[in-house]
Enzyme design. Structure first.
Site, short mmCIF file in Angstrom:
data_model
loop_
_atom_site.label_atom_id
_atom_site.label_comp_id
_atom_site.label_asym_id
_atom_site.label_seq_id
_atom_site.Cartn_x
_atom_site.Cartn_y
_atom_site.Cartn_z
N GLY A 48 0.82 -1.20 0.00
CA GLY A 48 0.00 0.00 0.00
C GLY A 48 0.85 1.25 0.00
CB CYS A 49 4.25 2.04 0.84
SG CYS A 49 3.76 2.09 2.56
CD GLU A 50 2.84 6.52 -5.28
OE1 GLU A 50 3.86 7.20 -5.48
OE2 GLU A 50 1.71 6.90 -5.62
CB SER A 51 8.60 4.40 -1.03
OG SER A 51 8.52 5.67 -1.61
#
Length: 134
Positions: A48-51
């Site tokens: 759920g994190c882009e990074s």
């Protein structure tokens, strides 16, 4: 509720910054404080994190201690100030914590892009899953 000492230190430091550029520099410095993870395991990856972000947590004497890592410098800083706020809390205190309010107190919420805010929420959700599984 009194703040953990690291959270009070973060609050004092960030509220003393006159603007976003100073806060961004301070975030980078805080990111260098993150305790290293022993290893980056797929099981610890936050989805759920882009990074790319990894999170692990353990309970000691009823209080939680988390470690986190990311390849992105700004995200490491956000993780560091998040962990400053949540480390050493018990499960009930963690469940009641308003993370959006914490970032607002630090003066960081306006600069959090929707994807970064969503990513920080994903980290908090993973913390809550670790607590529920314990």
């Amino acid at each position: 509720m009194t703040l953990p000492s690291a959270a009070q230190e973060a609050l004092d430091a960030f509220t003393a910054c006159p603007g976003w550029e100073q806060r961004a520099r301070l975030l980078m410095q805080w990111g260098e404080r993150l305790e290293p993870l022993a290893e980056r395991r797929e099981a610890d990856r936050v989805h759920g994190c882009e990074s790319q972000v990894w999170l692990s947590g353990e309970r000691q004497d009823g209080r939680w201690h988390f470690r986190a890592s990311s390849d992105a410098r700004l995200i490491r800083g956000l993780l560091a100030v998040l962990l400053a706020r949540v480390n050493d809390l018990n499960a009930g205190e963690l469940a009641a914590l308003d993370i959006a309010d914490w970032f607002a107190q630090l003066g960081l919420s306006r600069q959090l892009s929707p994807s970064r805010a969503s990513g920080m929420n994903a980290v908090v959700q993973q913390m809550r899953r670790l607590i529920d599984a314990a």
